[in-house]
Scaffold this active site. Structure first.
Site, PDB file in Angstrom:
ATOM      1  N   SER A 166      22.637  33.251  28.053  1.00 26.20           N
ATOM      2  CA  SER A 166      22.706  34.664  27.655  1.00 26.20           C
ATOM      3  C   SER A 166      21.934  35.583  28.603  1.00 26.20           C
ATOM      4  O   SER A 166      22.033  36.807  28.491  1.00 26.20           O
ATOM      5  CB  SER A 166      22.139  34.856  26.240  1.00 26.20           C
ATOM      6  OG  SER A 166      22.654  33.885  25.362  1.00 26.20           O
ATOM      7  N   ILE A 191      18.834  36.198  28.589  1.00 25.80           N
ATOM      8  CA  ILE A 191      17.802  36.951  27.861  1.00 25.80           C
ATOM      9  C   ILE A 191      16.409  36.448  28.263  1.00 25.80           C
ATOM     10  O   ILE A 191      16.178  35.236  28.305  1.00 25.80           O
ATOM     11  CB  ILE A 191      17.928  36.751  26.323  1.00 25.80           C
ATOM     12  CG1 ILE A 191      19.369  36.899  25.831  1.00 25.80           C
ATOM     13  CG2 ILE A 191      16.968  37.666  25.568  1.00 25.80           C
ATOM     14  CD1 ILE A 191      19.966  38.242  25.988  1.00 25.80           C
ATOM     15  N   HIS A 221      13.390  36.097  26.565  1.00 23.82           N
ATOM     16  CA  HIS A 221      12.946  36.183  25.171  1.00 23.82           C
ATOM     17  C   HIS A 221      11.479  36.591  25.095  1.00 23.82           C
ATOM     18  O   HIS A 221      10.660  36.164  25.919  1.00 23.82           O
ATOM     19  CB  HIS A 221      13.124  34.824  24.484  1.00 23.82           C
ATOM     20  CG  HIS A 221      14.565  34.454  24.305  1.00 23.82           C
ATOM     21  ND1 HIS A 221      15.368  35.070  23.381  1.00 23.82           N
ATOM     22  CD2 HIS A 221      15.348  33.550  24.945  1.00 23.82           C
ATOM     23  CE1 HIS A 221      16.594  34.552  23.449  1.00 23.82           C
ATOM     24  NE2 HIS A 221      16.604  33.630  24.392  1.00 23.82           N
ATOM     25  N   VAL A 225      21.728  11.349  42.014  1.00 24.80           N
ATOM     26  CA  VAL A 225      20.795  10.226  41.890  1.00 24.80           C
ATOM     27  C   VAL A 225      21.409   9.223  40.913  1.00 24.80           C
ATOM     28  O   VAL A 225      21.736   9.569  39.774  1.00 24.80           O
ATOM     29  CB  VAL A 225      19.415  10.709  41.383  1.00 24.80           C
ATOM     30  CG1 VAL A 225      18.470   9.537  41.194  1.00 24.80           C
ATOM     31  CG2 VAL A 225      18.821  11.732  42.359  1.00 24.80           C
ATOM     32  N   LYS A 248      19.383  30.599  17.723  1.00 27.95           N
ATOM     33  CA  LYS A 248      19.205  32.032  17.508  1.00 27.95           C
ATOM     34  C   LYS A 248      20.484  32.734  17.056  1.00 27.95           C
ATOM     35  O   LYS A 248      20.484  33.947  16.859  1.00 27.95           O
ATOM     36  CB  LYS A 248      18.659  32.674  18.775  1.00 27.95           C
ATOM     37  CG  LYS A 248      17.333  32.067  19.212  1.00 27.95           C
ATOM     38  CD  LYS A 248      16.844  32.681  20.503  1.00 27.95           C
ATOM     39  CE  LYS A 248      15.762  31.857  21.145  1.00 27.95           C
ATOM     40  NZ  LYS A 248      16.205  30.618  21.778  1.00 27.95           N
ATOM     41  N   ARG A 270      23.149  23.332  25.900  1.00 29.35           N
ATOM     42  CA  ARG A 270      21.688  23.292  25.733  1.00 29.35           C
ATOM     43  C   ARG A 270      21.245  21.830  25.760  1.00 29.35           C
ATOM     44  O   ARG A 270      21.901  20.975  25.155  1.00 29.35           O
ATOM     45  CB  ARG A 270      21.292  23.903  24.385  1.00 29.35           C
ATOM     46  CG  ARG A 270      21.812  25.316  24.150  1.00 29.35           C
ATOM     47  CD  ARG A 270      21.611  25.680  22.688  1.00 29.35           C
ATOM     48  NE  ARG A 270      22.122  26.982  22.318  1.00 29.35           N
ATOM     49  CZ  ARG A 270      23.364  27.232  21.899  1.00 29.35           C
ATOM     50  NH1 ARG A 270      24.253  26.253  21.825  1.00 29.35           N
ATOM     51  NH2 ARG A 270      23.716  28.449  21.557  1.00 29.35           N
ATOM     52  N   CYS A 277      36.366  42.819  47.004  1.00 30.01           N
ATOM     53  CA  CYS A 277      36.489  42.751  45.536  1.00 30.01           C
ATOM     54  C   CYS A 277      36.486  44.179  45.005  1.00 30.01           C
ATOM     55  O   CYS A 277      35.463  44.861  45.058  1.00 30.01           O
ATOM     56  CB  CYS A 277      35.324  41.945  44.963  1.00 30.01           C
ATOM     57  SG  CYS A 277      35.173  42.091  43.172  1.00 30.01           S
TER      58      CYS A 277
HETATM   59  C1  LIG Z   1      24.455  28.772  25.400  1.00 30.04           C
HETATM   60  C2  LIG Z   1      23.091  28.877  26.024  1.00 30.04           C
HETATM   61  C3  LIG Z   1      22.390  30.079  25.977  1.00 30.04           C
HETATM   62  C4  LIG Z   1      21.120  30.182  26.508  1.00 30.04           C
HETATM   63  N1  LIG Z   1      20.503  31.392  26.547  1.00 30.04           N
HETATM   64  C5  LIG Z   1      19.258  31.503  27.072  1.00 30.04           C
HETATM   65  C6  LIG Z   1      18.621  32.755  27.143  1.00 30.04           C
HETATM   66  O1  LIG Z   1      19.197  33.788  26.843  1.00 30.04           O
HETATM   67  N2  LIG Z   1      17.342  32.805  27.578  1.00 30.04           N
HETATM   68  C7  LIG Z   1      16.668  31.684  27.951  1.00 30.04           C
HETATM   69  O2  LIG Z   1      15.500  31.789  28.263  1.00 30.04           O
HETATM   70  N3  LIG Z   1      17.276  30.481  27.966  1.00 30.04           N
HETATM   71  C8  LIG Z   1      18.559  30.368  27.560  1.00 30.04           C
HETATM   72  N4  LIG Z   1      19.203  29.164  27.559  1.00 30.04           N
HETATM   73  C9  LIG Z   1      18.506  28.008  28.113  1.00 30.04           C
HETATM   74  C10 LIG Z   1      18.527  27.977  29.643  1.00 30.04           C
HETATM   75  O3  LIG Z   1      19.789  28.324  30.131  1.00 30.04           O
HETATM   76  C11 LIG Z   1      18.141  26.581  30.090  1.00 30.04           C
HETATM   77  O4  LIG Z   1      16.935  26.227  29.467  1.00 30.04           O
HETATM   78  C12 LIG Z   1      17.956  26.459  31.583  1.00 30.04           C
HETATM   79  O5  LIG Z   1      19.032  27.004  32.280  1.00 30.04           O
HETATM   80  C13 LIG Z   1      17.783  25.001  31.944  1.00 30.04           C
HETATM   81  O6  LIG Z   1      17.630  24.913  33.323  1.00 30.04           O
HETATM   82  P1  LIG Z   1      17.455  23.507  34.023  1.00 30.04           P
HETATM   83  O7  LIG Z   1      17.169  23.792  35.441  1.00 30.04           O
HETATM   84  O8  LIG Z   1      16.452  22.706  33.272  1.00 30.04           O
HETATM   85  O9  LIG Z   1      18.850  22.764  33.816  1.00 30.04           O
HETATM   86  P2  LIG Z   1      20.225  22.947  34.618  1.00 30.04           P
HETATM   87  O10 LIG Z   1      20.463  24.350  34.975  1.00 30.04           O
HETATM   88  O11 LIG Z   1      21.263  22.264  33.800  1.00 30.04           O
HETATM   89  O12 LIG Z   1      19.989  22.156  35.961  1.00 30.04           O
HETATM   90  C14 LIG Z   1      19.957  20.751  36.023  1.00 30.04           C
HETATM   91  C15 LIG Z   1      20.597  20.335  37.324  1.00 30.04           C
HETATM   92  O13 LIG Z   1      20.433  18.940  37.515  1.00 30.04           O
HETATM   93  C16 LIG Z   1      21.569  18.441  38.174  1.00 30.04           C
HETATM   94  N5  LIG Z   1      21.631  16.991  37.950  1.00 30.04           N
HETATM   95  C17 LIG Z   1      21.794  16.357  36.774  1.00 30.04           C
HETATM   96  N6  LIG Z   1      21.794  15.024  36.944  1.00 30.04           N
HETATM   97  C18 LIG Z   1      21.624  14.814  38.266  1.00 30.04           C
HETATM   98  C19 LIG Z   1      21.560  13.636  39.065  1.00 30.04           C
HETATM   99  N7  LIG Z   1      21.659  12.408  38.527  1.00 30.04           N
HETATM  100  N8  LIG Z   1      21.402  13.778  40.398  1.00 30.04           N
HETATM  101  C20 LIG Z   1      21.303  15.013  40.959  1.00 30.04           C
HETATM  102  N9  LIG Z   1      21.370  16.146  40.250  1.00 30.04           N
HETATM  103  C21 LIG Z   1      21.524  16.051  38.919  1.00 30.04           C
HETATM  104  C22 LIG Z   1      22.702  19.201  37.519  1.00 30.04           C
HETATM  105  O14 LIG Z   1      23.877  19.199  38.302  1.00 30.04           O
HETATM  106  C23 LIG Z   1      22.099  20.589  37.345  1.00 30.04           C
HETATM  107  O15 LIG Z   1      22.423  21.442  38.412  1.00 30.04           O
HETATM  108  C24 LIG Z   1      20.512  29.049  27.086  1.00 30.04           C
HETATM  109  C25 LIG Z   1      21.217  27.856  27.156  1.00 30.04           C
HETATM  110  C26 LIG Z   1      22.516  27.781  26.665  1.00 30.04           C
HETATM  111  C27 LIG Z   1      23.300  26.518  26.823  1.00 30.04           C
END
Ligand SMILES: Cc1cc2nc3c(=O)[nH]c(=O)nc-3n(C[C@H](O)[C@H](O)[C@H](O)COP(=O)(O)OP(=O)(O)OC[C@H]3O[C@@H](n4cnc5c(N)ncnc54)[C@H](O)[C@@H]3O)c2cc1C
Length: 475
Positions: A45, A47, A49, A172, A249, A310, A399
């Site tokens: 989203s 946001i 928070h 990995v 939420k 999530r 674009c």
């Molecule tokens: C519907 C929804 C709404 C949300 N809204 C909000 C919001 O408004 N505000 C907020 O604060 N948070 C929000 N969140 C949460 C937030 O988006 C996430 O907490 C955050 O993006 C997580 O980031 P990350 O880097 O941990 O994971 P990711 O962005 O998923 O990154 C993980 C990366 O690891 C890579 N990977 C996985 N396995 C391997 C492997 N074996 N080898 C190499 N690479 C690998 C993947 O390809 C990926 O690119 C929301 C989440 C969702 C789903």
């Protein structure tokens, strides 16, 4: 051998990489996709928070409040769109007031500033499009919105400028402890690391379970959205939430930093960690819940829909730190919402743990800023003319919906960690993000990408691997 290998180039992996890049150390980020920000960080989203949702004392609460407090200054340094628009949790009934008061109390305990209950009259002034029944709300003026793509890309670029390496399309597949660290088996060969940060999003449990006896389990909890055209982006000013439930939420209505309107998400637990497809029933649920607090939502203005997953961990908190029975292996796991808001604090926290573990010193003069791709649309006429004089490509609009020029696309390609895919260009410039969803600009974008990278047109992809556009030549 690298001092640190970060697995995953989402917003948390990139935040860790950026913070580590301010230290004297060697860091490699490995990512299975073709670019940064291809997992959950691209589908949320947006946001920032305020921090009243999480249980007091939890890592979620701590990281959220710290991360949100830092976000505005970080976005200014990284030239990333951020807007302090505030948020409102709305109750349509007097019975909901007790829940709002509990949230208010929780927010105070978490250290959220300026939180207060607002009554019907003030609610109307803040948001004229609320439904008639809306009778009270929890107002959080410190909540904001941010562009999640640009935040992730900005942090990754700063990390690159300070010497962090990124390796894409590198999955990995196994991790083995050795005497001086770990050996990672990847689809691009073996990598050795003294320490690892596991920031693999919904897959982080699998990686954790390879090295630890204490097993973790992440459930992918899907959320689906509608994105509406900019014409109706100001239907609400604040982010409008329902009262939260156990699943999260609830469906929100919010503006985006680029002026669109976002409606969603629902929350549905599943098992498919790659299942980011939207569904008829999911979008139907969003539609049904969307009008609960905001009247006359202009749903005829939908330009696209999307879904994100999530990373819901059973213990319902962020898992951050060195794994007890796997020395040198650091988890950044269970990072569901508010992971985006928390990312600046998560990066700092994990980098500080690594600093202590490896005895790292601070770099003397690290680069802490970057400039985003030029935004011609935001410039005045004299500034635009100056750019066109420097390079006429800035005068050719590719674009039309988002008014993005050829010069901007070229910039997105020729910068640190430059775009190599069509989605990479889209997330760095917004070309293709408008009303026509790349219907008009895609062929021209492909031409520019092929010309500037030297990659043959048939090999260009939307987002890596098999997502090519051109299947063959017609006569
Ligand atoms: C519907 C929804 C709404 C949300 N809204 C909000 C919001 O408004 N505000 C907020 O604060 N948070 C929000 N969140 C949460 C937030 O988006 C996430 O907490 C955050 O993006 C997580 O980031 P990350 O880097 O941990 O994971 P990711 O962005 O998923 O990154 C993980 C990366 O690891 C890579 N990977 C996985 N396995 C391997 C492997 N074996 N080898 C190499 N690479 C690998 C993947 O390809 C990926 O690119 C929301 C989440 C969702 C789903």
């Amino acid at each position: 051998m690298y001092d640190v290998v970060v697995i995953g180039a989402g917003v948390t992996g990139c935040a860790c990489a950026m913070e580590l890049s301010f230290l004297n150390t060697t860091v490699l980020v490995v990512e299975k996709e073709a670019d940064v920000c291809c997992g959950t960080s691209k589908a949320n989203s947006g946001i920032v928070h305020a921090g009243y949702d999480a249980r007091p004392g939890s890592m979620k609460a701590k990281m959220n409040v710290e991360g949100s407090a830092e976000m505005e200054a970080l976005c200014a340094r990284l030239d990333v769109p951020y807007k302090a628009n505030g948020s409102l949790v709305i109750s349509n009934t007097e019975e909901g007031r007790a829940k709002l008061l509990r949230l208010l109390e929780q927010g105070k305990q978490n250290g959220v500033k300026e939180l207060r209950i607002v009554e019907k009259e003030e609610l109307r002034k803040l948001e004229p499009h609320l439904v008639e029944e809306a009778c009270c709300g929890l107002y959080a003026p410190t909540a904001a919105i941010v562009c999640p793509f640009e935040l992730t890309i900005g942090m990754a670029e700063v990390a690159t400028l300070n010497g962090v390496e990124f390796q894409f399309e590198t999955k990995v597949e196994a991790i083995k402890p050795v005497e001086d660290g770990y050996v990672l088996t990847t689809t691009s060969g073996e990598v050795r690391a003294k320490t690892i940060i596991n920031a693999a999003g919904v897959y982080a449990d699998e990686l954790h379970n390879w090295v630890s006896k204490k097993k973790r389990r992440i459930t992918p909890r899907k959320g689906e959205y509608y994105l509406l055209d900019k014409e109706v982006g100001n239907h609400v000013a604040c982010t409008i939430f329902s009262l939260p439930t156990k699943a999260g939420k609830g469906v929100l209505v919010a503006p985006t930093t680029h002026g669109n309107l976002l409606v969603g998400p629902n929350a549905e637990d599943g098992t498919d960690k790659s299942g980011t497809n939207t569904s008829r029933h999911g979008l139907q649920e969003v539609l049904e819940k969307s009008g609960r607090h905001v009247a006359n939502l202009p749903m005829r203005q939908v330009i696209t829909s999307f879904a994100g997953l999530r990373a819901h961990e059973e213990e319902d908190d962020f898992v951050l730190g060195e794994v007890e029975d796997a020395p040198g292996f650091f988890d950044c796991l269970g990072i569901e919402s508010p992971g985006l808001s928390s990312a600046p604090a998560i990066g700092k926290y994990l980098a500080s743990l690594l600093k202590n573990k490896l005895g790292l010193a601070k770099k003397e003069h690290p680069i802490r800023q970057r400039k985003a791709v030029t935004r011609m649309k935001d410039l005045d006429l004299a500034q635009r003319n100056a750019w066109v004089e420097k390079n006429p490509a800035y005068g050719t609009i590719v674009c039309r919906c988002e008014e993005i020029s050829e010069g901007e696309i070229m910039e997105a390609i020729h910068r640190p960690l430059g775009a190599t895919t069509v989605d990479g260009i889209k997330r760095r410039t917004r070309a293709g993000m408008g009303r026509c969803q790349a219907g008009f600009c895609l062929p021209k974008t492909l031409e520019i990408l092929a010309r500037e990278t030297g990659i043959p047109m048939e090999q260009l992809t939307k987002n890596g691997r098999t997502s090519s556009y051109i299947k063959g030549k017609t006569k």
